[in-house]
Design a protein around this motif. Structure first.
Motif, PDB file in Angstrom:
ATOM      1  N   THR A   1     -46.064 -11.786  25.247  1.00  0.00           N
ATOM      2  CA  THR A   1     -46.037 -12.260  26.630  1.00  0.00           C
ATOM      3  C   THR A   1     -44.867 -11.631  27.380  1.00  0.00           C
ATOM      4  OG1 THR A   1     -47.149 -14.336  26.087  1.00  0.00           O
ATOM      5  CG2 THR A   1     -45.857 -14.300  28.115  1.00  0.00           C
TER       6      THR A   1
ATOM      7  N   ASN B   1     -59.209 -12.609  19.666  1.00  0.00           N
ATOM      8  CA  ASN B   1     -59.356 -14.033  19.378  1.00  0.00           C
ATOM      9  C   ASN B   1     -60.093 -14.184  18.052  1.00  0.00           C
ATOM     10  OD1 ASN B   1     -59.966 -16.743  19.257  1.00  0.00           O
ATOM     11  ND2 ASN B   1     -61.078 -16.823  21.202  1.00  0.00           N
TER      12      ASN B   1
ATOM     13  N   TYR C   1     -52.818 -21.259  26.606  1.00  0.00           N
ATOM     14  CA  TYR C   1     -51.819 -20.419  27.278  1.00  0.00           C
ATOM     15  C   TYR C   1     -52.440 -19.107  27.757  1.00  0.00           C
ATOM     16  CZ  TYR C   1     -47.296 -18.385  28.391  1.00  0.00           C
ATOM     17  OH  TYR C   1     -46.232 -17.824  29.066  1.00  0.00           O
ATOM     18  N   VAL C   2     -53.198 -18.469  26.882  1.00  0.00           N
ATOM     19  CA  VAL C   2     -53.807 -17.185  27.241  1.00  0.00           C
ATOM     20  C   VAL C   2     -54.737 -17.347  28.442  1.00  0.00           C
ATOM     21  CG1 VAL C   2     -55.388 -15.376  26.470  1.00  0.00           C
ATOM     22  CG2 VAL C   2     -53.596 -16.219  24.926  1.00  0.00           C
TER      23      VAL C   2
ATOM     24  N   GLY D   1     -50.603 -13.622  22.503  1.00  0.00           N
ATOM     25  CA  GLY D   1     -50.425 -14.880  23.203  1.00  0.00           C
ATOM     26  C   GLY D   1     -49.138 -15.594  22.870  1.00  0.00           C
TER      27      GLY D   1
ATOM     28  N   PHE E   1     -56.527  -9.135  23.613  1.00  0.00           N
ATOM     29  CA  PHE E   1     -56.329 -10.367  22.846  1.00  0.00           C
ATOM     30  C   PHE E   1     -57.482 -10.516  21.874  1.00  0.00           C
ATOM     31  CE2 PHE E   1     -57.126 -15.117  22.716  1.00  0.00           C
ATOM     32  CZ  PHE E   1     -56.170 -15.365  21.741  1.00  0.00           C
TER      33      PHE E   1
ATOM     34  N   THR F   1     -52.384 -21.898  21.925  1.00  0.00           N
ATOM     35  CA  THR F   1     -52.386 -20.465  22.223  1.00  0.00           C
ATOM     36  C   THR F   1     -53.555 -20.110  23.128  1.00  0.00           C
ATOM     37  OG1 THR F   1     -51.276 -19.877  20.158  1.00  0.00           O
ATOM     38  CG2 THR F   1     -52.584 -18.156  21.218  1.00  0.00           C
TER      39      THR F   1
ATOM     40  N   SER G   1     -47.757 -17.999  18.185  1.00  0.00           N
ATOM     41  CA  SER G   1     -49.197 -17.846  17.994  1.00  0.00           C
ATOM     42  C   SER G   1     -49.521 -17.580  16.530  1.00  0.00           C
ATOM     43  CB  SER G   1     -49.722 -16.684  18.852  1.00  0.00           C
ATOM     44  OG  SER G   1     -49.110 -15.467  18.474  1.00  0.00           O
TER      45      SER G   1
ATOM     46  N   TYR H   1     -52.239  -8.013  22.305  1.00  0.00           N
ATOM     47  CA  TYR H   1     -51.655  -9.231  22.860  1.00  0.00           C
ATOM     48  C   TYR H   1     -52.015 -10.440  22.004  1.00  0.00           C
ATOM     49  CZ  TYR H   1     -50.499 -12.925  26.162  1.00  0.00           C
ATOM     50  OH  TYR H   1     -49.966 -14.044  26.740  1.00  0.00           O
TER      51      TYR H   1
ATOM     52  N   GLU I   1     -60.302 -10.456  26.309  1.00  0.00           N
ATOM     53  CA  GLU I   1     -60.427 -11.314  25.138  1.00  0.00           C
ATOM     54  C   GLU I   1     -61.546 -10.762  24.257  1.00  0.00           C
ATOM     55  OE1 GLU I   1     -61.570 -15.928  24.006  1.00  0.00           O
ATOM     56  OE2 GLU I   1     -60.475 -15.533  25.871  1.00  0.00           O
TER      57      GLU I   1
END
Length: 265
Positions: A13, A33, A46-47, A8, A31, A43, A183, A6, A64
């Motif tokens: 999404t 990061n 939003y996540v 973001g 995700f 981003t 993103s 994912y 995450e």
């Protein structure tokens, strides 16, 4: 094990919404990061503020993840770029002729981070995890089923469903969610020219950080006797390449695009 990488952005999404509606068989979203100092702040917002609560309401999980070094400490992409002992540049900076250089940012901060989580949760070469990637039909050139790790099998649910980016936006809107921004790291050399002009005009703090990063990279390269590199294809420093906005600047596009399928989705 089935998990979506994912990012973001719009496509991944849309996968989240499709999973929430039971239209695709994924319950876990990962995700990776690359760093709160590296991901675009929009981003991250939003996540954390929209996607994670939405997933929780639908009974899905968004994890995450962050890159961990061998000593257990976390590392961000920006920290890697600013390490005094870093001799190679992990992002696809542009050479003087505009061509992008080699990179390992996606591998080190996305693919390996997701792969480590999968292995820690049972994925093996004998029993690989299925990893969903959010590539839509209009970006089919980014899909490459052969590029995978031994512990994973790659799927492209949006391609299987024949969905384009505008379909993804519609799916997100119909679910009552705002459409996320594209993103990527805010300093990514694969950003479009229009995106750079937008950053200079609307996000001056981020633009200043991008300029500073380019200067830091080139100071280190000069000390090593190497030629300068740039964050755009124009062969000049960022502040010169992206001057104060002129009419029509924000619509300009760059031909560069990340082809990994792990970023900008």
């Amino acid at each position: 094990m089935r998990a979506v990488s994912y990012g973001g952005g719009v496509q991944s999404t849309a996968l989240l919404v499709l999973a929430a509606g039971g239209e695709i068989d994924f319950r876990t979203f990962l995700f990776a990061n690359v760093g709160d100092d590296s991901e675009h702040p929009a981003t991250l917002a939003y996540v954390r503020e929209i996607a994670i609560p939405y997933a929780a309401r639908a009974g899905l999980e968004i994890h995450e993840l962050k890159r961990r070094r061998r000593d257990g400490a976390t590392e961000t992409l920006m920290q890697r770029l600013n390490r005094p002992d870093t001799r190679s540049i992990p992002i696809p900076v542009r050479m003087a002729n505009g061509a992008p250089g080699r990179r390992n940012c996606t591998a080190d901060f996305k693919i390996k981070v997701v792969g480590r989580w999968l292995r820690e949760h049972g994925a093996t070469a004998e029993e690989p995890a299925t990893v969903g990637i959010g590539i839509s039909v209009d970006e089919i050139h980014r899909a490459n089923r052969r590029r995978r790790e031994a512990h994973e099998v790659i799927e492209y649910p949006l391609l299987d469903l024949g969905l384009r980016r505008d379909d993804c936006e519609r799916i997100i809107t119909e679910a009552g969610l705002p459409v996320p921004p594209k993103s990527s790291c805010f300093f990514c050399p694969f950003r479009t020219v229009g995106a750079w002009h937008h950053q200079r005009r609307h996000e001056p703090d981020l633009f200043a950080l991008s300029v500073r990063l380019e200067e830091t990279i080139n100071r280190r390269r000069a000390a090593l006797g190497r030629d300068a590199v740039y964050l755009t294809r124009y062969g000049v420093p960022l502040a010169q390449a992206i001057p104060e906005e002129r009419p029509g600047d924000e619509g300009a596009e760059d031909e560069g695009a990340c082809d990994s399928g792990w970023c900008m989705t």
